[in-house]
Motif scaffolding. Structure first.
Motif, PDB file in Angstrom:
ATOM      1  N   ALA A 149       0.838  -1.199   0.000  1.00 11.33           N
ATOM      2  CA  ALA A 149       0.000   0.000   0.000  1.00 11.33           C
ATOM      3  C   ALA A 149       0.872   1.249   0.000  1.00 11.33           C
ATOM      4  CB  ALA A 149      -0.933  -0.012   1.215  1.00 11.33           C
ATOM      5  N   GLY A 150       1.954   1.253   0.811  1.00  6.89           N
ATOM      6  CA  GLY A 150       2.868   2.379   0.819  1.00  6.89           C
ATOM      7  C   GLY A 150       3.547   2.564  -0.519  1.00  6.89           C
ATOM      8  N   CYS A 151       3.870   1.464  -1.184  1.00  4.76           N
ATOM      9  CA  CYS A 151       4.490   1.519  -2.506  1.00  4.76           C
ATOM     10  C   CYS A 151       3.551   2.160  -3.527  1.00  4.76           C
ATOM     11  CB  CYS A 151       4.882   0.108  -2.937  1.00  4.76           C
ATOM     12  SG  CYS A 151       5.598   0.003  -4.572  1.00  4.76           S
ATOM     13  N   HIS A 152       2.288   1.778  -3.518  1.00  4.36           N
ATOM     14  CA  HIS A 152       1.311   2.376  -4.429  1.00  4.36           C
ATOM     15  C   HIS A 152       1.222   3.890  -4.212  1.00  4.36           C
ATOM     16  CE1 HIS A 152      -0.178  -1.166  -6.399  1.00  4.36           C
ATOM     17  NE2 HIS A 152      -0.607  -1.737  -5.274  1.00  4.36           N
ATOM     18  N   THR A 153       1.139   4.299  -2.939  1.00  3.61           N
ATOM     19  CA  THR A 153       1.057   5.734  -2.632  1.00  3.61           C
ATOM     20  C   THR A 153       2.314   6.448  -3.094  1.00  3.61           C
ATOM     21  OG1 THR A 153      -0.356   5.303  -0.714  1.00  3.61           O
ATOM     22  CG2 THR A 153       0.796   7.421  -0.765  1.00  3.61           C
ATOM     23  N   TYR A 154       3.464   5.852  -2.848  1.00  4.09           N
ATOM     24  CA  TYR A 154       4.745   6.416  -3.271  1.00  4.09           C
ATOM     25  C   TYR A 154       4.779   6.624  -4.786  1.00  4.09           C
ATOM     26  CZ  TYR A 154       9.640   5.988  -4.796  1.00  4.09           C
ATOM     27  OH  TYR A 154      10.840   6.147  -5.431  1.00  4.09           O
ATOM     28  N   LEU A 155       4.356   5.632  -5.550  1.00  3.80           N
ATOM     29  CA  LEU A 155       4.404   5.735  -7.007  1.00  3.80           C
ATOM     30  C   LEU A 155       3.481   6.828  -7.523  1.00  3.80           C
ATOM     31  CD1 LEU A 155       4.586   1.965  -8.014  1.00  3.80           C
ATOM     32  CD2 LEU A 155       6.407   3.677  -8.132  1.00  3.80           C
ATOM     33  N   SER A 194       5.039  10.186  -9.372  1.00  2.00           N
ATOM     34  CA  SER A 194       4.541  10.426 -10.730  1.00  2.00           C
ATOM     35  C   SER A 194       3.964  11.824 -10.847  1.00  2.00           C
ATOM     36  CB  SER A 194       3.483   9.378 -11.087  1.00  2.00           C
ATOM     37  OG  SER A 194       2.940   9.631 -12.369  1.00  2.00           O
ATOM     38  N   ALA A 195       3.217  12.253  -9.821  1.00  2.00           N
ATOM     39  CA  ALA A 195       2.644  13.599  -9.829  1.00  2.00           C
ATOM     40  C   ALA A 195       3.718  14.666  -9.685  1.00  2.00           C
ATOM     41  CB  ALA A 195       1.611  13.734  -8.703  1.00  2.00           C
ATOM     42  N   ALA A 196       4.775  14.377  -8.931  1.00  2.00           N
ATOM     43  CA  ALA A 196       5.841  15.352  -8.708  1.00  2.00           C
ATOM     44  C   ALA A 196       6.690  15.557  -9.951  1.00  2.00           C
ATOM     45  CB  ALA A 196       6.721  14.905  -7.538  1.00  2.00           C
ATOM     46  N   GLY A 197       6.916  14.499 -10.721  1.00  2.00           N
ATOM     47  CA  GLY A 197       7.747  14.603 -11.918  1.00  2.00           C
ATOM     48  C   GLY A 197       9.205  14.852 -11.574  1.00  2.00           C
ATOM     49  N   GLY A 198       9.971  15.315 -12.553  1.00  2.00           N
ATOM     50  CA  GLY A 198      11.380  15.652 -12.349  1.00  2.00           C
ATOM     51  C   GLY A 198      12.206  14.475 -11.900  1.00  2.00           C
ATOM     52  N   ALA A 199      13.221  14.754 -11.059  1.00  2.00           N
ATOM     53  CA  ALA A 199      14.141  13.714 -10.614  1.00  2.00           C
ATOM     54  C   ALA A 199      13.433  12.655  -9.768  1.00  2.00           C
ATOM     55  CB  ALA A 199      15.291  14.337  -9.829  1.00  2.00           C
ATOM     56  N   LEU A 200      12.405  13.051  -9.012  1.00  2.00           N
ATOM     57  CA  LEU A 200      11.693  12.060  -8.203  1.00  2.00           C
ATOM     58  C   LEU A 200      11.053  10.996  -9.082  1.00  2.00           C
ATOM     59  CD1 LEU A 200       9.924  14.067  -5.348  1.00  2.00           C
ATOM     60  CD2 LEU A 200      11.610  12.225  -5.089  1.00  2.00           C
ATOM     61  N   ALA A 201      10.467  11.414 -10.208  1.00  2.00           N
ATOM     62  CA  ALA A 201       9.853  10.458 -11.116  1.00  2.00           C
ATOM     63  C   ALA A 201      10.916   9.666 -11.877  1.00  2.00           C
ATOM     64  CB  ALA A 201       8.929  11.171 -12.088  1.00  2.00           C
ATOM     65  N   ARG A 202      11.975  10.359 -12.313  1.00  2.00           N
ATOM     66  CA  ARG A 202      13.022   9.689 -13.079  1.00  2.00           C
ATOM     67  C   ARG A 202      13.690   8.591 -12.260  1.00  2.00           C
ATOM     68  NH1 ARG A 202      18.742  12.238 -15.319  1.00  2.00           N
ATOM     69  NH2 ARG A 202      19.412  10.348 -16.401  1.00  2.00           N
ATOM     70  N   ARG A 218       9.598   0.239 -15.622  1.00  2.00           N
ATOM     71  CA  ARG A 218       9.769   1.516 -14.944  1.00  2.00           C
ATOM     72  C   ARG A 218       8.648   1.725 -13.952  1.00  2.00           C
ATOM     73  NH1 ARG A 218      13.098   2.161 -13.575  1.00  2.00           N
ATOM     74  NH2 ARG A 218      14.287   2.149 -15.493  1.00  2.00           N
ATOM     75  N   ALA A 219       8.984   2.315 -12.838  1.00  2.00           N
ATOM     76  CA  ALA A 219       8.028   2.436 -11.742  1.00  2.00           C
ATOM     77  C   ALA A 219       6.707   3.006 -12.228  1.00  2.00           C
ATOM     78  CB  ALA A 219       8.614   3.318 -10.646  1.00  2.00           C
ATOM     79  N   GLN A 220       5.671   2.252 -12.081  1.00  2.00           N
ATOM     80  CA  GLN A 220       4.343   2.694 -12.463  1.00  2.00           C
ATOM     81  C   GLN A 220       3.348   2.040 -11.534  1.00  2.00           C
ATOM     82  OE1 GLN A 220       3.203   0.816 -16.319  1.00  2.00           O
ATOM     83  NE2 GLN A 220       5.292   0.042 -16.290  1.00  2.00           N
ATOM     84  N   ASP A 221       2.177   2.581 -11.451  1.00  2.00           N
ATOM     85  CA  ASP A 221       1.195   2.071 -10.507  1.00  2.00           C
ATOM     86  C   ASP A 221      -0.048   1.650 -11.275  1.00  2.00           C
ATOM     87  OD1 ASP A 221      -0.271   3.313  -7.395  1.00  2.00           O
ATOM     88  OD2 ASP A 221      -0.276   1.358  -8.360  1.00  2.00           O
TER      89      ASP A 221
END
Length: 298
Positions: A34-40, A44-52, A293-296
């Motif tokens: 559940a934490g992983c889903h929230t993290y992704l 994804s919403a933040a974009g930039g280096a966090l998403a990359r 690649r990290a996706q939810d």
């Protein structure tokens, strides 16, 4: 006082892997997923280096669910049984194989991409199942004893898009009779040597496969070149690595500053390693996640 039985420790030395290791409870695995889903969703919403860098290499520096896993006593006890009492987390990686994904990965070794000296005796990757892992959902396959040959030459098996997407492949024939599928229940984990040859297949099921991998090293491991950092989780010796800190909360400002600095430092080193192998800069330290690649999908 370890979850890794003596026979599994011997198998790690001779076979190059050990599983299943009981780690998270079913409730802890459910909470981590559940934490992983929230993290992704957040990255994804933040974009930039966090998403990359959502899938690698420093998830534990900004996400409390990942921080809890890398410090889980059952996992640390198992790794200590293999590597000794001084332990650092060098990297964390998230491998997601979405439902009905046709992606697959060729036989390869992690060690050739990491730029670490001393990994042969003083490092291990823990692959934690946040969901059940089965042949049907594309779990890993190990080639028993392949770590004993050290780092092997790699090549692309062809020039087509599918060949490139599958990644570089070990340029040595794999004995299929010596291969083992990594079957785990959610919460269990496997441990493998960084020179272990492994591959993975497509996911034919209706649910995504989620695995969280942790690279543990001892202070006897050193970067081959340049600065690097790691998080001390047992003992008191950071070795050659710059020290990292645990997040006070998810994505707090201090954690974000540490994350950005750590991933920039790591990417610079990985690029040097990839260029040294004749590749291109911007290489993926978590090459198993190249298509995943990290996706939810939830």
């Amino acid at each position: 006082m370890t979850t890794l039985a003596p026979d599994l420790a011997e198998r790690f030395r001779t076979d190059g892997f050990a599983f299943p290791v009981n780690a998270l409870t079913p409730a802890e695995a459910e909470q981590a997923l559940a934490g992983c889903h929230t993290y992704l969703r957040t990255v994804s919403a933040a974009g930039g280096a966090l998403a990359r860098y959502a899938a690698f290499p420093k998830i534990h520096l900004v996400a409390s669910w990942a921080d809890r896993i890398v410090h889980h006593p059952a996992i640390l006890d198992a790794v200590e049984a293999l590597l000794g009492p001084e332990l650092l987390v060098w990297s964390t990686n998230l491998f997601v194989r979405p439902a009905h994904s046709g992606s697959s990965l060729a036989w390869h070794q992690d060690a050739v991409y990491l730029g670490l000296d001393g990994y042969q005796q003083h490092a291990a990757r823990v692959w934690v199942a946040l969901t059940d892992t089965t042949v049907a959902n594309g779990t890993m396959r190990y080639a028993r004893g392949s770590h004993l040959g050290g780092a092997l030459p790699h090549r692309f098996s062809g020039s087509g898009l599918e060949d490139i997407m599958r990644g570089e492949e070990i340029a040595v024939d794999i004995d299929e009779a010596a291969t083992v599928d990594v079957i785990l229940n959610a919460g269990q984990c496997s441990v493998h040597h960084l020179a272990m040859a492994h591959c993975s297949g497509p996911n034919h099921t209706d649910a995504g496969r989620f695995n969280f991998a942790i690279d543990y090293v001892t202070p006897r491991v050193r970067p081959t070149a340049g600065e690097d950092s790691a998080l001390l989780v047992r003992g008191a010796d950071p070795g050659a690595f710059l020290p990292e800190s645990r997040p006070a909360s998810d994505f707090d400002q201090a954690a974000l500053r540490e994350f950005y600095a750590a991933v920039a430092r790591r990417q610079k080193r990985i690029d040097q390693t990839v260029l040294g192998r004749g590749g291109k800069p911007g290489g993926d330290p978590a090459r198993d996640g190249a298509q995943d690649r990290a996706q939810d999908p939830a």
